[in-house]
Design a protein around this motif. Structure first.
Motif, mmCIF file in Angstrom:
data_model
loop_
_atom_site.group_PDB
_atom_site.id
_atom_site.type_symbol
_atom_site.label_atom_id
_atom_site.label_comp_id
_atom_site.label_asym_id
_atom_site.label_seq_id
_atom_site.Cartn_x
_atom_site.Cartn_y
_atom_site.Cartn_z
ATOM 1 N N SER A 282 0.823 -1.211 0.000
ATOM 2 C CA SER A 282 0.000 0.000 0.000
ATOM 3 C C SER A 282 0.859 1.264 0.000
ATOM 4 C CB SER A 282 -0.943 0.000 1.202
ATOM 5 O OG SER A 282 -0.211 -0.075 2.412
ATOM 6 N N SER A 283 1.934 1.297 0.796
ATOM 7 C CA SER A 283 2.787 2.495 0.822
ATOM 8 C C SER A 283 3.496 2.693 -0.507
ATOM 9 C CB SER A 283 3.803 2.392 1.961
ATOM 10 O OG SER A 283 4.658 1.279 1.788
ATOM 11 N N TYR A 284 3.876 1.597 -1.167
ATOM 12 C CA TYR A 284 4.496 1.707 -2.489
ATOM 13 C C TYR A 284 3.504 2.264 -3.508
ATOM 14 C CZ TYR A 284 6.403 0.324 -7.002
ATOM 15 O OH TYR A 284 6.839 0.335 -8.304
ATOM 16 N N ALA A 285 2.285 1.729 -3.492
ATOM 17 C CA ALA A 285 1.280 2.172 -4.460
ATOM 18 C C ALA A 285 0.894 3.639 -4.243
ATOM 19 C CB ALA A 285 0.041 1.277 -4.366
ATOM 20 N N ILE A 286 0.844 4.066 -2.987
ATOM 21 C CA ILE A 286 0.432 5.445 -2.692
ATOM 22 C C ILE A 286 1.554 6.446 -2.986
ATOM 23 C CG2 ILE A 286 -0.234 7.005 -0.813
ATOM 24 C CD1 ILE A 286 -1.708 4.620 0.456
ATOM 25 N N SER A 287 2.791 6.068 -2.685
ATOM 26 C CA SER A 287 3.907 7.006 -2.845
ATOM 27 C C SER A 287 4.400 7.111 -4.288
ATOM 28 C CB SER A 287 5.075 6.588 -1.942
ATOM 29 O OG SER A 287 5.595 5.328 -2.328
ATOM 30 N N SER A 288 4.210 6.085 -5.090
ATOM 31 C CA SER A 288 4.744 6.078 -6.460
ATOM 32 C C SER A 288 4.238 7.247 -7.307
ATOM 33 C CB SER A 288 4.420 4.749 -7.146
ATOM 34 O OG SER A 288 5.137 3.692 -6.543
ATOM 35 N N PRO A 289 2.940 7.579 -7.305
ATOM 36 C CA PRO A 289 2.498 8.732 -8.104
ATOM 37 C C PRO A 289 3.170 10.039 -7.695
ATOM 38 C CG PRO A 289 0.610 7.401 -7.446
ATOM 39 C CD PRO A 289 1.793 6.882 -6.693
ATOM 40 N N LEU A 290 3.409 10.226 -6.394
ATOM 41 C CA LEU A 290 4.055 11.451 -5.926
ATOM 42 C C LEU A 290 5.479 11.551 -6.459
ATOM 43 C CD1 LEU A 290 4.273 13.972 -4.151
ATOM 44 C CD2 LEU A 290 4.889 12.470 -2.238
ATOM 45 N N PHE A 291 6.235 10.464 -6.362
ATOM 46 C CA PHE A 291 7.612 10.495 -6.853
ATOM 47 C C PHE A 291 7.657 10.601 -8.383
ATOM 48 C CE2 PHE A 291 8.407 8.266 -2.734
ATOM 49 C CZ PHE A 291 9.181 9.272 -2.176
ATOM 50 N N GLY A 292 6.660 10.050 -9.051
ATOM 51 C CA GLY A 292 6.584 10.216 -10.496
ATOM 52 C C GLY A 292 6.368 11.662 -10.887
ATOM 53 N N GLY A 315 18.755 0.506 4.794
ATOM 54 C CA GLY A 315 18.503 0.674 6.222
ATOM 55 C C GLY A 315 17.281 -0.100 6.691
ATOM 56 N N CYS A 316 16.249 -0.125 5.852
ATOM 57 C CA CYS A 316 15.036 -0.876 6.202
ATOM 58 C C CYS A 316 15.326 -2.361 6.376
ATOM 59 C CB CYS A 316 13.969 -0.669 5.132
ATOM 60 S SG CYS A 316 13.234 0.985 5.102
ATOM 61 N N TYR A 317 16.150 -2.922 5.501
ATOM 62 C CA TYR A 317 16.437 -4.351 5.588
ATOM 63 C C TYR A 317 17.355 -4.664 6.767
ATOM 64 C CZ TYR A 317 13.885 -5.779 1.502
ATOM 65 O OH TYR A 317 12.857 -6.069 0.637
ATOM 66 N N MET A 318 18.166 -3.692 7.181
ATOM 67 C CA MET A 318 18.951 -3.891 8.394
ATOM 68 C C MET A 318 18.046 -3.961 9.629
ATOM 69 S SD MET A 318 22.135 -3.930 7.371
ATOM 70 C CE MET A 318 23.110 -3.432 5.945
ATOM 71 N N TRP A 333 4.968 -4.196 15.542
ATOM 72 C CA TRP A 333 4.692 -2.831 15.070
ATOM 73 C C TRP A 333 5.903 -2.233 14.361
ATOM 74 C CZ3 TRP A 333 7.644 1.310 16.434
ATOM 75 C CH2 TRP A 333 8.452 1.202 17.566
ATOM 76 N N LEU A 334 7.102 -2.574 14.843
ATOM 77 C CA LEU A 334 8.322 -2.080 14.208
ATOM 78 C C LEU A 334 8.489 -2.704 12.831
ATOM 79 C CD1 LEU A 334 10.969 -0.472 14.342
ATOM 80 C CD2 LEU A 334 12.026 -2.473 15.445
ATOM 81 N N LEU A 339 8.310 -1.973 6.926
ATOM 82 C CA LEU A 339 7.774 -2.350 5.619
ATOM 83 C C LEU A 339 7.110 -1.162 4.926
ATOM 84 C CD1 LEU A 339 6.248 -5.874 6.387
ATOM 85 C CD2 LEU A 339 8.257 -5.371 4.977
ATOM 86 N N VAL A 340 6.424 -0.322 5.702
ATOM 87 C CA VAL A 340 5.828 0.895 5.128
ATOM 88 C C VAL A 340 6.917 1.817 4.581
ATOM 89 C CG1 VAL A 340 4.547 3.004 5.675
ATOM 90 C CG2 VAL A 340 3.746 0.801 6.541
ATOM 91 N N LEU A 341 7.973 2.027 5.359
ATOM 92 C CA LEU A 341 9.089 2.859 4.899
ATOM 93 C C LEU A 341 9.768 2.244 3.677
ATOM 94 C CD1 LEU A 341 10.750 3.865 8.307
ATOM 95 C CD2 LEU A 341 9.345 5.292 6.811
ATOM 96 N N ASN A 342 9.856 0.925 3.666
ATOM 97 C CA ASN A 342 10.456 0.235 2.519
ATOM 98 C C ASN A 342 9.631 0.454 1.254
ATOM 99 O OD1 ASN A 342 12.101 -1.436 1.001
ATOM 100 N ND2 ASN A 342 11.120 -3.313 1.696
ATOM 101 N N GLY A 343 8.309 0.443 1.373
ATOM 102 C CA GLY A 343 7.460 0.701 0.217
ATOM 103 C C GLY A 343 7.670 2.104 -0.335
#
Length: 458
Positions: A282-292, A315-318, A333-334, A339-343
């Motif tokens: 969901s975070s990937y789908a929502i943020s992609s239009p903004l970065f585009g 950093g997210c994968y660490m 929760w962490l 995962l949200v930040l990763n998206g």
């Protein structure tokens, strides 16, 4: 080929000039552009649902047919391999085949083989079942590669000055397909059995074909003189391809590992595990239009999106585990927050890649037409497939050997390496441009000094 600025639309942007061109683009979509968006959205949604529907129940059904977990993984993995090969071929011969025909034919085959996958439970178990699974999965990969390669090219042709904005917006439908596929497939499987999920989705894809045949424009162009080899050997393009590999492998790494980690670590019911993935999708789908949108409006930011997006992903994968040396307790929760930040970081990195490759290709003499767009879209799909194959393969192996925490950290190092390498290249490129500009200024001053004595003579 039509002359630039003719019926096929305005010229594609060159480098950072896209900012000026964007201002000249009409704010209101034309009828043709609107139809292109509908077609691209339909293939993004349909193909992603067909791709993700297998996850919840196919491994269980394959086990009933005497298929080992290793072979089941190979059935999943062969998709990425054949998507890679087909993307290179279709990207090269897009003009000869025709973008519209490739798009429609890809949808037709994809819908048909999805239905075929639904009747594989009637095939005798053992080698015959395994062989049929491989054949159908390969055909699905080839058809998907054809449709997506053609879709990317048609989009770039219809929206030459806002490629990133359009691709980012359409990632909403890709994310929606990945989110809806598993739960829809699981619900239909539990309610009606193995066949219905595949037949239902396959019929939906086939029903979209007449609509796309009617509304999709037919772009004609001449074959280009350039090749994939010349494109991929451009240093900047090669590094961006490495970035695409790393990001794709990061996504793929989570497929065989994250659900097992969540089940073991937090003892969640199996039905709730899929909800954990929603944070990423969901975070990937929502943020992609903004970065585009930002990539098209402010092209100078694209390089920083690529660099920092990869570093943030690392950093997210660490922190997914987290890595034991950080001495941070793993909490649900962490994990969801990471995962949200990763998206978001994935959207930051992925969306600018195609416009950056296009700009680099045009700057190095590639013709501005459908031929180059086919090469670029095929290259992106191929490089994404490499990561989609390596990510789950290495991820599953590392998970068994060193555990999820360290395996995720190793995956993060891949993203860190690609981000830092890309950043160093951009710094080198900037210094080269400054040096070239300084040499031009000094050369001009020397010419003026040489002419000065002649100018003051009576």
């Amino acid at each position: 080929m039509e002359a630039p600025g003719g019926p096929e639309g305005p010229r594609p942007p060159r480098g950072d000039d896209s900012l000026g061109n964007t201002r000249e683009t009409p704010r209101q979509l034309s009828r043709e552009q609107f139809f292109v968006l509908i077609s691209a959205a339909s293939i993004n949604l349909g193909s992603m649902m067909c791709y993700s529907i297998l996850g919840p129940f196919f491994p269980k059904e394959a086990e009933k047919k005497g298929v080992s977990n290793t072979v089941t993984g190979m059935i999943f993995g062969c998709y990425a391999l054949f998507d890679l090969l087909a993307s290179l071929v279709f990207g090269k011969y897009l003009v000869q085949i025709g973008a519209k025909f490739m798009f429609v034919a890809g949808m037709f085959v994809s819908g048909g083989v999805t239905i075929l996958f639904g009747v594989l439970d009637q095939v005798p178990k053992g080698p015959v079942f395994i062989a049929m699974c491989f054949l159908v999965r390969m055909a699905d990969a080839v058809s998907f590669a054809a449709a997506i390669t053609a879709s990317f090219s048609i989009l770039a042709k219809a929206f030459p000055n806002s490629v990133a904005t359009v691709l980012g917006s359409l990632e909403i439908f890709s994310g929606l397909g990945l989110v809806l596929g598993p739960p829809l497939g699981g619900f239909l499987y539990q309610s009606f059995g193995y066949e219905v999920p595949f037949i239902f989705l396959g019929c939906i894809v086939l029903l979209m074909i007449p609509l796309n045949m009617y509304i999709l424009p037919n772009y004609d162009s001449d074959p280009g003189e350039h090749s994939f080899w010349k494109l991929i050997t451009l240093p900047k393009v090669a590094l961006i391809a490495f970035v695409i590999n790393s990001l794709s492998s990061c996504f793929g790494f989570l497929d065989p590992t994250l659900s097992l980690f969540v089940l073991e670590k937090f003892n969640l019911p199996a039905g709730y595990v899929g909800l954990v993935f929603l944070g990423l999708a969901s975070s990937y789908a929502i943020s992609s239009p903004l970065f585009g949108l930002l990539s098209d409006k402010m092209p100078h930011l694209r390089k920083w999106f690529l660099v920092w997006g990869n570093i943030i992903t690392a950093g997210c994968y660490m922190l997914l585990g987290p890595i034991p040396v950080l001495h941070i307790k793993s909490q649900l929760w962490l994990l969801v927050l990471i995962l949200v930040l990763n998206g978001i970081s994935a959207g930051m990195s992925i969306i600018p890649t195609i416009p950056e490759i296009l700009s680099c290709a045009y700057e190095n003499g590639f013709e501005e037409g459908l031929s180059t767009l086919g090469l670029v879209s095929g290259l992106f799909s191929a490089m994404w497939s490499v990561g989609a194959f390596l990510g789950p393969t290495l991820g599953g192996f590392l998970y068994e050997k060193i555990g999820f925490e360290w395996a995720a950290a190793v995956q993060g190092l891949w993203a860190m390496t690609s981000g830092v390498t890309m950043g160093l290249f951009y710094l080198w490129e900037h210094s080269q441009r400054r040096r070239s500009k300084l040499e031009n200024i000094l050369g001009t001053e020397e010419e003026r000094t040489a002419l000065l004595p002649d100018e003051i003579q009576p």
